[in-house]
Design a protein around this motif. Structure first.
Motif, short mmCIF file in Angstrom:
data_model
loop_
_atom_site.label_atom_id
_atom_site.label_comp_id
_atom_site.label_asym_id
_atom_site.label_seq_id
_atom_site.Cartn_x
_atom_site.Cartn_y
_atom_site.Cartn_z
N GLY A 391 1.00 -1.22 -0.02
CA GLY A 391 -0.02 -0.11 -0.06
C GLY A 391 0.84 1.20 -0.03
O GLY A 391 1.91 1.18 0.61
N ILE A 392 0.32 2.13 -0.58
CA ILE A 392 0.94 3.66 -0.62
C ILE A 392 0.10 4.65 -0.16
O ILE A 392 -1.30 4.47 -0.81
CB ILE A 392 1.38 3.92 -1.82
N SER A 393 0.05 5.53 0.70
CA SER A 393 -1.20 6.65 1.18
C SER A 393 -0.10 7.81 1.15
O SER A 393 1.13 7.96 1.30
CB SER A 393 -1.60 6.24 2.40
N PHE A 394 -0.96 8.90 0.94
CA PHE A 394 -0.69 10.20 1.04
C PHE A 394 -1.74 11.29 1.13
O PHE A 394 -3.04 10.78 1.04
CB PHE A 394 0.48 10.55 -0.04
N ALA A 395 -1.56 12.63 1.11
CA ALA A 395 -2.49 13.61 1.22
C ALA A 395 -2.14 14.36 0.05
O ALA A 395 -1.02 14.91 -0.10
CB ALA A 395 -2.47 14.39 2.60
N PHE A 396 -3.18 14.74 -0.73
CA PHE A 396 -3.06 15.64 -1.79
C PHE A 396 -3.82 17.09 -1.31
O PHE A 396 -5.13 16.82 -1.34
CB PHE A 396 -3.68 15.03 -3.01
N HIS A 397 -3.16 17.93 -1.03
CA HIS A 397 -4.15 19.11 -0.44
C HIS A 397 -4.45 18.65 1.05
O HIS A 397 -3.85 17.94 1.81
CB HIS A 397 -4.81 19.79 -1.06
N GLU A 398 -5.73 18.44 1.18
CA GLU A 398 -6.50 18.35 2.45
C GLU A 398 -7.09 16.90 2.32
O GLU A 398 -7.75 16.44 3.33
CB GLU A 398 -7.54 19.18 2.80
N THR A 399 -7.02 16.40 1.10
CA THR A 399 -7.82 15.02 1.04
C THR A 399 -6.63 13.76 1.01
O THR A 399 -5.76 13.92 0.44
CB THR A 399 -8.49 15.04 -0.55
N THR A 400 -6.97 12.70 1.77
CA THR A 400 -6.33 11.67 2.12
C THR A 400 -6.61 10.57 1.11
O THR A 400 -8.02 10.20 0.79
CB THR A 400 -6.30 11.18 3.43
N LEU A 401 -5.45 10.06 0.30
CA LEU A 401 -5.89 8.89 -0.70
C LEU A 401 -4.83 7.75 -0.17
O LEU A 401 -3.72 7.94 0.29
CB LEU A 401 -5.34 9.44 -1.94
N CYS A 402 -5.35 6.62 -0.52
CA CYS A 402 -4.50 5.33 -0.34
C CYS A 402 -4.62 4.37 -1.42
O CYS A 402 -5.86 3.95 -1.95
CB CYS A 402 -4.89 4.70 0.83
N PHE A 403 -3.67 3.66 -1.85
CA PHE A 403 -3.71 2.71 -2.87
C PHE A 403 -3.16 1.48 -2.35
O PHE A 403 -2.12 1.45 -1.89
CB PHE A 403 -2.93 3.20 -4.25
N VAL A 404 -4.02 0.38 -2.90
CA VAL A 404 -3.49 -0.94 -2.32
C VAL A 404 -3.51 -1.83 -3.49
O VAL A 404 -4.36 -1.90 -4.30
CB VAL A 404 -4.52 -1.49 -1.40
N GLY A 405 -2.27 -2.57 -3.69
CA GLY A 405 -2.36 -3.67 -4.54
C GLY A 405 -2.11 -5.16 -3.96
O GLY A 405 -1.32 -5.05 -2.89
N SER A 406 -2.75 -6.10 -4.34
CA SER A 406 -2.63 -7.25 -3.69
C SER A 406 -2.83 -8.37 -4.66
O SER A 406 -3.25 -8.40 -5.50
CB SER A 406 -3.89 -7.51 -2.51
N HIS A 407 -2.28 -9.57 -4.12
CA HIS A 407 -2.52 -10.94 -4.78
C HIS A 407 -2.89 -11.97 -3.80
O HIS A 407 -2.12 -12.30 -2.90
CB HIS A 407 -1.26 -11.24 -5.40
N LEU A 408 -4.24 -12.31 -3.76
CA LEU A 408 -4.80 -13.33 -2.85
C LEU A 408 -4.71 -14.84 -3.40
O LEU A 408 -4.29 -14.95 -4.30
CB LEU A 408 -6.16 -12.93 -2.69
N ALA A 409 -5.16 -15.58 -2.19
CA ALA A 409 -4.83 -17.09 -2.21
C ALA A 409 -5.60 -17.71 -3.66
O ALA A 409 -6.67 -17.10 -3.99
CB ALA A 409 -5.50 -17.60 -1.13
N ALA A 410 -4.84 -18.41 -4.35
CA ALA A 410 -5.74 -18.98 -5.64
C ALA A 410 -6.32 -20.06 -5.37
O ALA A 410 -6.73 -20.50 -4.28
CB ALA A 410 -4.28 -19.33 -6.49
N HIS A 411 -6.95 -20.62 -6.34
CA HIS A 411 -7.79 -21.78 -6.78
C HIS A 411 -9.23 -21.63 -6.33
O HIS A 411 -9.75 -20.89 -5.67
CB HIS A 411 -7.30 -23.10 -5.94
N GLN A 412 -10.07 -22.49 -7.04
CA GLN A 412 -11.42 -22.16 -7.13
C GLN A 412 -12.01 -22.30 -5.74
O GLN A 412 -13.02 -21.66 -5.41
CB GLN A 412 -12.08 -23.29 -8.08
N ASP A 413 -11.57 -23.33 -4.94
CA ASP A 413 -12.39 -23.70 -3.67
C ASP A 413 -11.83 -22.86 -2.55
O ASP A 413 -12.27 -22.98 -1.44
CB ASP A 413 -12.26 -25.07 -3.27
N GLU A 414 -10.72 -22.15 -2.62
CA GLU A 414 -10.13 -21.13 -1.54
C GLU A 414 -10.71 -19.85 -1.39
O GLU A 414 -10.20 -18.98 -1.14
CB GLU A 414 -8.78 -21.06 -1.82
N VAL A 415 -12.10 -19.92 -1.37
CA VAL A 415 -12.80 -18.60 -1.02
C VAL A 415 -12.55 -18.02 0.43
O VAL A 415 -11.83 -16.84 0.42
CB VAL A 415 -14.28 -18.57 -1.13
#
Length: 719
Positions: A391-415
Motif C-alpha cells: 500500500g501507498i498513502s498520502f495527502a493531496f492538499h487536504e484530501t487523503t488517498l490510499c492505493f493498495v495492490g494485492s495478490h490473494l490465495a489462488a484456486h477455485q475452492d479457496e474462497v
C-alpha cells in the motif's frame, strides 16, 4: 481501435479528438463498463460524463423517493436469511455464515441491484455537487495551483478579502542533532503578510535573533500524522526541513492555514470550500512473468490524461534489462519512461513479485505530503511474499488517498482463504498507513481507498457454461455467480467497498498469444480474477469514469484491468480568528456488539478520533459499561468533541472515527475493538438540528459486529 465508450454509453472516439479523460489505445481492443449490460455498445459518449447511472427504470423509480432523514446513507450490513441468522449468535466465535449456493446467488443479485439503486440515489442527493463536478474536470496541465474562479460552490464574497494580520505562534524548535551553539529551544513563529519570521534568544551571545524568509520560498508545510503538535517547513534554499512543535493541534492548524494563505495569496483561498479537481488512473495486471513490452504499456496506460497513476502488478519477475540491477527497478523505470518527464515517481514498493508504483504530475509534487508505504505478506505461514498486499498513502492538499495492490490465495475452492487474506491486509496495513491512529484498519482511515490486484475470486459455474455465457455477453448473469460479489453481499470480504458494473469478458485464464481465447490447460473456469474496487467517505466528491480490460494484450494468461476516476481534492481553509466547532453526540447506544476475538462478554466504552480533533492526552471517550453487548450511555456520559475546524463547511467534509473497545482487556496486543466512521456532511446540512445515525461496526475486517446508534450536532464553541 479506441478505448471504448464511457459509462453513459458511446462508441469509438477518433485519436484526432481533443484531449479528454477517455482512455485511448492504438494496439488493443478494449472492453469497458461503458457498454450496457448484456447489450452491444450504444452510440456516442457526451463530452461531460454524467454521474447518474444510465438506468432509466431505476431512476424513475427512485427519483421520487427521498432518502431517510434520520440515517446517514452508508452501505448497510448485509441481511442474511435462513440458517445464516442462526450462525450469527452473539456469543459464538466469529466465523463465516453457512449459506447454500442458491442463497448466495440470490444475495448477489440483490446486492447488484441495491448497489445500482444506491448510486442513483447518491447522485440525486448531491445535485449541486454533480453539476459543479461536471464543470470542473478540465485542469490546466501547466498550472500547479487551481484558478480561483474554478471549483467552488460558494458565492463570491461581497467585499475583497485581505491577507490575515500578523499572527504569532509560540513553538519549540526540534533539534535534529546536538550542536555546540547554546540556543533556547523556544521560538516565536510569525506570519506577517507574505513573510515568515522566526524569533528566539541566543543564550551564548545573550541577544535576541530574528530571521525572515519570503513565503514564496516555502515549498511545503507538512503536519505530522503521528505527532499532532509537530510541523515541518521545507524551503527552496535549505535541503533540511525545519521542525517545530506547537502548543496544541489547533495552534498548528492556524499556523498552517496562515502560512498557506501567505504563500499562495488570498486569490487562492477566496472561497471557504475551494476544490482542486484531479484525475486518477488505477490499473492492475498479473504479468505471468512476462516482460512488459512497449506495445503492451501503450495499450494499457494512457499518457498525459490523469494527474495520478497507480499501477499494481503481480507475478512481475523477469530478467531485467541492461543497466538495471533488479526486475523492480526495470519495471518502475519502464512505467516512468512510458509516461514521460512530466510525471515523477511518488513512491513504489514490492513484496516478492507483487509491485505497486504511484506517479504524479511533476507540477503537483509539492502539493502532496505524508507519503507512506507498507506491505503485508499472507503467503505460506503468513510470512511468504508470494501472496499479500502492498500500500501507498498520502495527502493531496487536504484530501487523503490510499492505493493498495494485492495478490490473494489462488484456486477455485479457496474462497475463505482469500477472505482471510483480505482481513489480514486490511488490518495490518494500518500499522504504517494511517491518518493518526493505527487502531483503525486501513478501510476506515482515508477519504478515498483504491484496492486493485489479482484478487483470484472465481465464477462458480461449469467451464462450458461460462464459455457459452461469454459468447452471449451475459455479463450480468455471470456476476451473480462471481465469488467476490457473493462475498461482498454476505459481508465476509470488502465490506463497504464499491465496484463498477462489469461488462467485459473474464480476464483469466486466457491463452497467451491469442485474443478472445481461453486456455484449456488444467480446464480452469474463466473468471474475473483481476479487479479494481474503491471505498470513499460519503459526501466526498468523486465520479467513476470507466472500468474495463485491454483484450489485445496477450503476453500473460491475465488481461490488464483499469479503472479511472475524477475526484475533488480540498484546499486548506482561510485563516480566521473564529472559535472552533464542536461535535455533540447524544442518545449513543450499541446493539449486538461482537469482536473478531469474541470470547467473553465485554466491558465496552466508545472513543472518538480523527485528525481534525483537538485531542489532549485523555482524548474523547465515554465511560465504560460492565458486561454487556448492548450498552447505552446517558448524554452526560458523552464528552463534547472539540475540533480544530472553524467552519461548519470544513467540518462537514470530515468523517469521525468511532472505536468501541473492551476495557476488560488490559494488554495492548490483546485489545478487542470494533470500529466505524461517521461522515459529517449530513450533519452540516441540518445544523443546528441534530442528525441521527445508525452505522454497522466491523472488527479486524469482519462485518456483522453490531450497530452503533446516536445523533450528532455541530455547534460553535460559546454557543
Amino acid at each position: 481501435s479506441s478505448r471504448g465508450p464511457s459509462r453513459s454509453g458511446g462508441g469509438p472516439r477518433p485519436r484526432s479528438a481533443p484531449p479528454a479523460p477517455l482512455h485511448h489505445s492504438s494496439s488493443g481492443m478494449l472492453f469497458s463498463s461503458t457498454d450496457s449490460c448484456d447489450q452491444p455498445p450504444s452510440p456516442a459518449r457526451p463530452s461531460t460524463p454524467p454521474l447518474v447511472d444510465p438506468l432509466e427504470p431505476l431512476q424513475s423509480a427512485t427519483s421520487a423517493a427521498s432518502p431517510s432523514s434520520d440515517t446517514t446513507p452508508l452501505p448497510s450490513t448485509p441481511l442474511l436469511e435462513g440458517d445464516a441468522v442462526r450462525e450469527c449468535s452473539l456469543d459464538r466465535p466469529m466465523a463465516s455464515p453457512t449459506i447454500r449456493p442458491s442463497e448466495r446467488v440470490g444475495l448477489a443479485e440483490s446486492f447488484i441491484n441495491s448497489r445500482r439503486r444506491s448510486r442513483s440515489l447518491s447522485s440525486l442527493q448531491h445535485p449541486g455537487l454533480v453539476q459543479q463536478m461536471c464543470l470542473n474536470w478540465s485542469l490546466a496541465e501547466s498550472s500547479s495551483q487551481p484558478d480561483s474562479s474554478e471549483g467552488s460552490s460558494e458565492a463570491a464574497p461581497s467585499e475583497p478579502l485581505e491577507l490575515p494580520p500578523c499572527m504569532e505562534f509560540p513553538v519549540e524548535k526540534k533539534a535534529l542533532q546536538k550542536t555546540a551553539l547554546r540556543t533556547n529551544k523556544k521560538r516565536l513563529l510569525v506570519v506577517d503578510g507574505d513573510v515568515i519570521r522566526i524569533k528566539y534568544k541566543n543564550e551564548k551571545k545573550e541577544k535576541r535573533v530574528e530571521q525572515e524568509w519570503p513565503c514564496s520560498q516555502l515549498l511545503q508545510c507538512i503536519r505530522s500524522r503521528r505527532h499532532q503538535r509537530r510541523l515541518r517547513l521545507v524551503w527552496k534554499f535549505d535541503e533540511k526541513p525545519q521542525t517545530y512543535i506547537f502548543a496544541n493541534r489547533t495552534q498548528r492548524q492556524r499556523f498552517y492555514e496562515a502560512a498557506w494563505a501567505a504563500r499562495n495569496g488570498m486569490n487562492a483561498i477566496a472561497f471557504p470550500l475551494r476544490r482542486h479537481p484531479i484525475g486518477v488512473f488505477t490499473g492492475t495486471w498479473n504479468m505471468g512473468e512476462a516482460v512488459p513490452s512497449v506495445q503492451a504499456l501503450e495499450a494499457f496506460i494512457p499518457r498525459g490524461q490523469y494527474d495520478i497513476y497507480a499501477i499494481a502488478v503481480q507475478e512481475c519477475v523477469y530478467q531485467p534489462g541492461e543497466g538495471y540491477e533488479s526486475c523492480e527497478a526495470d519495471f518502475f523505470s519502464s512505467i516512468q519512461h512510458h509516461l514521460g518527464d512530466s510525471y515523477i515517481k511518488l513512491a513504489g514498493l514490492s513484496l516478492s513479485n507483487i509491485r505497486l508504483v504511484v506517479l504524479v504530475r511533476r507540477a503537483h509534487y509539492y502539493l502532496i505530503t505524508n507519503v507512506k508505504t507498507a506491505s503485508v505478506p499472507t503467503g505460506l505461514g503468513g510470512v511468504m511474499g508470494n501472496k499479500g498486499g502492498v500500500g501507498i498513502s498520502f495527502a493531496f492538499h487536504e484530501t487523503t488517498l490510499c492505493f493498495v495492490g494485492s495478490h490473494l490465495a489462488a484456486h477455485q475452492d479457496e474462497v475463505q482463504a482469500r477472505n482471510a487474506n483480505y482481513r489480514d491486509i486490511v488490518r495490518q496495513l494500518s500499522r504504517d498507513l494511517h491518518t493518526g491512529n493505527a487502531c483503525f484498519d486501513v478501510s476506515n482511515q482515508f477519504d478515498h481507498l483504491f484496492w486493485m490486484g489479482d484478487l483470484n475470486y472465481r465464477i462458480d459455474l461449469p467451464r462450458d457454461e461460462v464459455l457459452d455465457l461469454i459468447k452471449e455477453r451475459k455479463w450480468l448473469h455471470l456476476q451473480k455467480y462471481d465469488q467476490l460479489i457473493q462475498q461482498m453481499a454476505i459481508g465476509d470480504a470488502f465490506n463497504g467497498f464499491e465496484e463498477e458494473s462489469i461488462v467485459f469478458p473474464p480476464t483469466y485464464k486466457c491463452a497467451r498469444g491469442h485474443v478472445n481465447v481461453y486456455s484449456e490447460e488444467k480446464q480452469r473456469v474463466p473468471s474475473w480474477c483481476d479487479r479494481v474496487l474503491w471505498r470513499s467517505v460519503p459526501g466526498c466528491e468523486m465520479d467513476h469514469e470507466v472500468y474495463g480490460c485491454v483484450n489485445n494484450v496477450t503476453l500473460s494468461d491475465h488481461k490488464p484491468v483499469f479503472s479511472c476516476f475524477r475526484l475533488a481534492t480540498y484546499l486548506p481553509s482561510p485563516p480566521t480568528s473564529k472559535p472552533s466547532c464542536l461535535l455533540i453526540i447524544r442518545q449513543l447506544r450499541v446493539e449486538g456488539l461482537r469482536f473478531a476475538a469474541n470470547e467473553g462478554v465485554p466491558d465496552p466504552f466508545v472513543s472518538f478520533h480523527g485528525p481534525f480533533l483537538d485531542m489532549d492526552k485523555n482524548g474523547f471517550h465515554t465511560s465504560e459499561k460492565k458486561k454487556t453487548r448492548n450498552p447505552s450511555w446517558d448524554d452526560k456520559e458523552i464528552p463534547a468533541i472539540i475540533t480544530i475546524c472553524t467552519s461548519i463547511h470544513e467540518l462537514g467534509r470530515q468523517a469521525l472515527q468511532i472505536l468501541v473497545e473492551d476495557k476488560s482487556n488490559k494488554k495492548q496486543e490483546e485489545r478487542r475493538t470494533a470500529q466505524t466512521r461517521l461522515p459529517l456532511w449530513q450533519a452540516q446540512g441540518n445544523c443546528p438540528d441534530s442528525s441521527s445515525f445508525a452505522l454497522p461496526l466491523t472488527s479486524n475486517g469482519w462485518s456483522r459486529c453490531g450497530l452503533i446508534h446516536g445523533t450528532v450536532t455541530i455547534a460553535m464553541i460559546g454557543q
